[in-house]
Every structure is written in structure tokens, then in C-alpha cells.
Scaffold this motif. Structure first.
Motif, PDB file in Angstrom:
ATOM      1  N   GLY A   1       0.829  -1.207   0.000  1.00 39.80           N
ATOM      2  CA  GLY A   1       0.000   0.000   0.000  1.00 39.80           C
ATOM      3  C   GLY A   1       0.861   1.253   0.000  1.00 39.80           C
ATOM      4  O   GLY A   1       1.893   1.303   0.657  1.00 39.80           O
ATOM      5  N   PHE A   2       0.461   2.215  -0.768  1.00 40.87           N
ATOM      6  CA  PHE A   2       1.143   3.494  -0.809  1.00 40.87           C
ATOM      7  C   PHE A   2       0.160   4.583  -0.407  1.00 40.87           C
ATOM      8  O   PHE A   2      -1.021   4.517  -0.750  1.00 40.87           O
ATOM      9  CB  PHE A   2       1.686   3.784  -2.219  1.00 40.87           C
ATOM     10  N   PRO A   3       0.622   5.555   0.333  1.00 36.49           N
ATOM     11  CA  PRO A   3      -0.293   6.631   0.720  1.00 36.49           C
ATOM     12  C   PRO A   3      -0.743   7.411  -0.509  1.00 36.49           C
ATOM     13  O   PRO A   3      -0.003   7.551  -1.478  1.00 36.49           O
ATOM     14  CB  PRO A   3       0.543   7.503   1.653  1.00 36.49           C
ATOM     15  N   THR A   4      -1.944   7.867  -0.447  1.00 31.87           N
ATOM     16  CA  THR A   4      -2.469   8.704  -1.514  1.00 31.87           C
ATOM     17  C   THR A   4      -1.909  10.101  -1.352  1.00 31.87           C
ATOM     18  O   THR A   4      -1.965  10.678  -0.268  1.00 31.87           O
ATOM     19  CB  THR A   4      -4.006   8.758  -1.454  1.00 31.87           C
ATOM     20  N   ILE A   5      -1.364  10.617  -2.403  1.00 34.70           N
ATOM     21  CA  ILE A   5      -0.823  11.967  -2.373  1.00 34.70           C
ATOM     22  C   ILE A   5      -1.759  12.865  -3.165  1.00 34.70           C
ATOM     23  O   ILE A   5      -2.037  12.603  -4.327  1.00 34.70           O
ATOM     24  CB  ILE A   5       0.604  12.014  -2.964  1.00 34.70           C
ATOM     25  N   GLN A   6      -2.258  13.877  -2.501  1.00 33.80           N
ATOM     26  CA  GLN A   6      -3.142  14.826  -3.145  1.00 33.80           C
ATOM     27  C   GLN A   6      -2.371  16.079  -3.502  1.00 33.80           C
ATOM     28  O   GLN A   6      -1.569  16.573  -2.713  1.00 33.80           O
ATOM     29  CB  GLN A   6      -4.275  15.217  -2.191  1.00 33.80           C
ATOM     30  N   ALA A   7      -2.611  16.574  -4.692  1.00 29.98           N
ATOM     31  CA  ALA A   7      -1.974  17.822  -5.103  1.00 29.98           C
ATOM     32  C   ALA A   7      -2.571  18.981  -4.309  1.00 29.98           C
ATOM     33  O   ALA A   7      -3.760  19.004  -4.034  1.00 29.98           O
ATOM     34  CB  ALA A   7      -2.182  18.043  -6.588  1.00 29.98           C
ATOM     35  N   VAL A   8      -1.729  19.905  -3.921  1.00 33.19           N
ATOM     36  CA  VAL A   8      -2.178  21.091  -3.196  1.00 33.19           C
ATOM     37  C   VAL A   8      -2.192  22.258  -4.179  1.00 33.19           C
ATOM     38  O   VAL A   8      -1.212  22.497  -4.879  1.00 33.19           O
ATOM     39  CB  VAL A   8      -1.228  21.416  -2.021  1.00 33.19           C
ATOM     40  N   GLN A   9      -3.310  22.949  -4.236  1.00 29.35           N
ATOM     41  CA  GLN A   9      -3.368  24.154  -5.049  1.00 29.35           C
ATOM     42  C   GLN A   9      -2.730  25.287  -4.269  1.00 29.35           C
ATOM     43  O   GLN A   9      -2.907  25.394  -3.051  1.00 29.35           O
ATOM     44  CB  GLN A   9      -4.822  24.527  -5.357  1.00 29.35           C
TER      45      GLN A   9
END
Length: 128
Positions: A3-11
């Protein structure tokens, strides 16, 4: 399976501006983020008084700031009610702002002017 953490793009977006002492108290809409920000980091300064302020505000309008100013030796004060607080200790002139709301394209400041106020330049890093 790993499992890999979900990385969310930051605006993010930097917007600059100012508030004159003549404009004084009242509201100021700051636009140009290009998105509805969730938080903002605000850096402000007043050159003549050698004063600067660093503040943060979030979408719940929770805010805090730290101000440093010069009067012979450096002084520091903080607030959990303002996002900007600039003071000229030699005259007592002051401008402070609350981050009244985070808006669809930026934020709205509500300014307070003490005595003659001071000229404020600011830079905001909007985060979404």
C-alpha cells in the motif's frame, strides 16, 4: 500487495497587494487565487516603521499572527484575533486586519486603523 499513501496535489497561488492609511478601516476583498482557498499564509510589512507581520488564517476564519517592530530594540507581540498587525511605535499609528472570510477566489480583510494608520504591503500564499 503493497500500500502506498495517496498523495493529493495542493493548489497554491501567491497574490500581492496593499492597503493605504488613507483607505483606513473597512473591508478589502482580495481576489486572484483562482480557487476557493482553505487556508492562507499572510506576510505584511510597513517599511517606515520597520514593522512586519506574519499571519495565518483558515476557512473557519481561525487566525493568528506574530508581529515584530523596532523601537530602539526589537519588540515582539502576537495575536489570535488578527492576521495582520503593524505598528509604528514612535507615533502609535497602527493598522490591523482580520481575515473575515475565505471566498470563492481569495479572502476578505476587515481593517482597523488606529490614529493615522500605516501603509501596508502584503503577500498572501493561498492554499487549497
Amino acid at each position: 500487495k503493497h500500500g502506498f499513501p495517496t498523495i493529493q496535489a495542493v493548489q497554491s497561488k501567491i497574490v500581492t497587494g496593499s492597503r493605504t492609511a488613507a483607505a483606513g478601516a473597512g473591508t478589502q476583498a482580495v481576489t486572484g487565487a483562482g480557487f476557493a482557498p482553505k487556508a492562507a499564509i499572510v506576510l505584511a510589512y510597513e517599511v517606515a516603521a520597520k514593522s512586519h507581520s506574519m499571519g495565518i488564517v483558515d476557512s473557519a476564519a481561525a487566525e493568528a499572527e506574530l508581529t515584530t517592530f523596532l523601537l530602539g530594540t526589537a519588540s515582539i507581540r502576537g495575536s489570535t484575533t488578527n492576521v495582520i498587525d503593524l505598528v509604528d511605535n514612535a507615533t502609535g499609528d497602527e493598522m490591523s486586519a482580520v481575515g473575515a472570510s475565505m471566498d470563492a477566489d481569495g479572502l476578505t480583510f476587515t481593517w482597523t486603523k488606529t490614529l493615522n494608520g500605516v501603509e501596508v504591503s502584503w503577500m498572501i500564499l493561498f492554499l487549497g
